[in-house]
Design a protein around this motif. Structure first.
Motif, PDB file in Angstrom:
ATOM      1  N   LEU A  47       0.822  -1.212   0.000  1.00 13.67           N
ATOM      2  CA  LEU A  47       0.000   0.000   0.000  1.00 13.67           C
ATOM      3  C   LEU A  47       0.854   1.259   0.000  1.00 13.67           C
ATOM      4  CD1 LEU A  47      -2.655  -1.263   2.521  1.00 13.67           C
ATOM      5  CD2 LEU A  47      -3.068  -0.756   0.098  1.00 13.67           C
ATOM      6  N   ALA A  48       1.950   1.243   0.730  1.00 13.15           N
ATOM      7  CA  ALA A  48       2.853   2.394   0.737  1.00 13.15           C
ATOM      8  C   ALA A  48       3.419   2.632  -0.664  1.00 13.15           C
ATOM      9  CB  ALA A  48       3.981   2.179   1.745  1.00 13.15           C
ATOM     10  N   THR A  49       3.711   1.548  -1.380  1.00 13.85           N
ATOM     11  CA  THR A  49       4.215   1.667  -2.746  1.00 13.85           C
ATOM     12  C   THR A  49       3.148   2.266  -3.664  1.00 13.85           C
ATOM     13  OG1 THR A  49       5.752  -0.166  -2.458  1.00 13.85           O
ATOM     14  CG2 THR A  49       5.130   0.363  -4.720  1.00 13.85           C
ATOM     15  N   VAL A  50       1.912   1.805  -3.517  1.00 17.68           N
ATOM     16  CA  VAL A  50       0.810   2.349  -4.319  1.00 17.68           C
ATOM     17  C   VAL A  50       0.681   3.848  -4.075  1.00 17.68           C
ATOM     18  CG1 VAL A  50      -1.704   2.353  -4.613  1.00 17.68           C
ATOM     19  CG2 VAL A  50      -0.475   0.183  -4.454  1.00 17.68           C
ATOM     20  N   CYS A  51       0.680   4.235  -2.810  1.00 18.68           N
ATOM     21  CA  CYS A  51       0.553   5.658  -2.467  1.00 18.68           C
ATOM     22  C   CYS A  51       1.713   6.465  -3.041  1.00 18.68           C
ATOM     23  CB  CYS A  51       0.471   5.843  -0.954  1.00 18.68           C
ATOM     24  SG  CYS A  51      -1.074   5.258  -0.225  1.00 18.68           S
ATOM     25  N   GLN A  52       2.922   5.956  -2.915  1.00 18.95           N
ATOM     26  CA  GLN A  52       4.089   6.665  -3.425  1.00 18.95           C
ATOM     27  C   GLN A  52       4.023   6.818  -4.936  1.00 18.95           C
ATOM     28  OE1 GLN A  52       6.510   8.136  -1.362  1.00 18.95           O
ATOM     29  NE2 GLN A  52       6.757   9.193  -3.294  1.00 18.95           N
ATOM     30  N   GLU A  53       3.547   5.792  -5.625  1.00 15.47           N
ATOM     31  CA  GLU A  53       3.428   5.876  -7.077  1.00 15.47           C
ATOM     32  C   GLU A  53       2.396   6.928  -7.488  1.00 15.47           C
ATOM     33  OE1 GLU A  53       2.768   1.858  -8.398  1.00 15.47           O
ATOM     34  OE2 GLU A  53       4.882   1.342  -8.149  1.00 15.47           O
ATOM     35  N   TRP A  54       1.294   7.011  -6.757  1.00 15.12           N
ATOM     36  CA  TRP A  54       0.305   8.043  -7.021  1.00 15.12           C
ATOM     37  C   TRP A  54       0.915   9.439  -6.821  1.00 15.12           C
ATOM     38  CZ3 TRP A  54      -4.096   8.215  -9.486  1.00 15.12           C
ATOM     39  CH2 TRP A  54      -4.894   7.072  -9.609  1.00 15.12           C
ATOM     40  N   LEU A  55       1.629   9.602  -5.717  1.00 15.33           N
ATOM     41  CA  LEU A  55       2.236  10.907  -5.424  1.00 15.33           C
ATOM     42  C   LEU A  55       3.311  11.259  -6.443  1.00 15.33           C
ATOM     43  CD1 LEU A  55       2.452  10.626  -1.545  1.00 15.33           C
ATOM     44  CD2 LEU A  55       0.833  12.002  -2.882  1.00 15.33           C
ATOM     45  N   ASP A  56       4.122  10.279  -6.839  1.00 15.73           N
ATOM     46  CA  ASP A  56       5.140  10.524  -7.862  1.00 15.73           C
ATOM     47  C   ASP A  56       4.503  10.923  -9.184  1.00 15.73           C
ATOM     48  OD1 ASP A  56       7.094   9.897  -5.989  1.00 15.73           O
ATOM     49  OD2 ASP A  56       7.458   7.874  -6.802  1.00 15.73           O
TER      50      ASP A  56
END
Length: 74
Positions: A47-56
């Motif tokens: 989930l942290a990876t998903v969030c980071q990808e959205w923010l990136d």
């Protein structure tokens, strides 16, 4: 690029963030078995990876707009 299943890539940012908050809450509360804790930790990492990808992605879009605006002023 990460190797998550397609369904993971379709999770909206807000949903991923809320689920991540719940995972962290459960881990902090304790009372889970080692196996459950490891599964929660792994889900939290996803989930942290998903969030980071959205923010990136959002940052890249903003940078692109700023670049277009700067180029149009020149």
């Amino acid at each position: 690029m990460s190797r998550r299943p397609m369904a993971e890539q379709e999770i909206p940012y807000e949903q991923a963030r809320e689920e991540l908050i719940e995972v962290v809450r459960r881990l902090e509360a304790g009372g889970t078995t080692l196996e459950e804790s490891l599964a929660l930790w792994e889900r939290g990492e996803q989930l942290a990876t998903v969030c980071q990808e959205w923010l990136d992605g959002a940052r890249a879009r903003l940078d692109a707009v700023r670049g277009d605006e700067a180029a149009s002023r020149d």
